[in-house]
Motif scaffolding. Structure first.
Motif: not given
Length: 247
Positions: A31-44, A75-85
């Protein structure tokens, strides 16, 4: 990708923590790791808005969080590595994150493969062809590649301009050409004016690779957010586990 893989060794130890039954500890850490990941996303995302030059909505929405699982994945914070186009965010943001020289883009590779541009050159777009985000749209690049006979093809579909009536109506082969004009190599657009035709550059070829400084140190930003909020998030997760634990 930024991972938050918390272990018991990293947990702030207290008497109450030691009294907590062992079976609840994985839940607290996940739970700690997940909430920290959500903070990382928002701050990033907030930093991206400040430091990137007119980031598109697609770029700002390309950051994802994968929740931690008890006794399982971190928990992971990542940029999408594929698109349909198109090109995925984790590819085109590499220079902003790490700096350095920009590799050839798909558009440039197509020009090089067709012999239109040298392998040592880079295509730099001009202002009239860029949108509000400072980019050239895929539609515009497709029209240019089609006109130059450098568009990608696949079974059952031919993107290059041809002699067909439909292709002639589009006029891509008429309006776009490559070559040296006034000592500048590039891709040019013909425009029909009241007093006759005129030309203007769409892309200018440069012999130097565009270089970028690090303007968006993603991993350092994430580490700082985790350090600043770890104790508070662990305490909150610990309190939740204690309050909901069965006797």
């Amino acid at each position: 990708m930024f991972k938050l893989d918390l272990s018991l060794d990293a947990a702030p130890i207290s008497a109450a923590f030691l009294d907590l039954q062992q079976k609840h500890l994985p839940f607290v850490l996940a739970l700690t790791a997940t909430r920290l990941a959500q903070r990382v996303k928002k701050g990033t995302i907030a930093v991206m808005k400040q430091r990137l030059d007119r980031p598109t909505p697609t770029t700002l929405n390309s950051l994802f969080v994968k929740y931690a699982v008890k006794n399982g994945q971190p928990a992971k914070v990542y940029f999408k590595d594929s698109w349909t186009s198109g090109i995925p965010a984790d590819t085109y943001l590499q220079q902003a994150v790490g700096g350095g020289q920009r590799p050839h883009k798909r558009f440039e590779k197509a020009l090089i493969a067709r012999g239109i541009m040298r392998g040592s050159e880079y295509a730099i777009p001009t202002a009239p062809f860029m949108n509000q985000y400072g980019n050239v749209s895929r539609g515009t690049m497709t029209k240019i590649l089609s006109g130059l006979g450098a568009a990608e093809t696949r079974t059952g579909y031919q993107a290059n301009a041809s002699g067909s009536a439909r292709s002639k109506r589009k006029g891509n082969a008429l309006w776009f050409f490559s070559g040296d004009v006034g000592g500048s190599r590039g891709v040019w657009e013909r425009k029909s004016m009241g007093m006759g035709d005129a030309i203007r550059p769409a892309f200018v070829f440069s012999g130097s690779a565009p270089s970028y400084r690090t303007i968006f140190p993603f991993f350092k930003i994430a580490e700082n957010i985790v350090k600043a909020n770890y104790s508070a998030e662990f305490a909150a997760a610990f309190a939740q586990a204690t309050a909901t634990a069965r006797p």
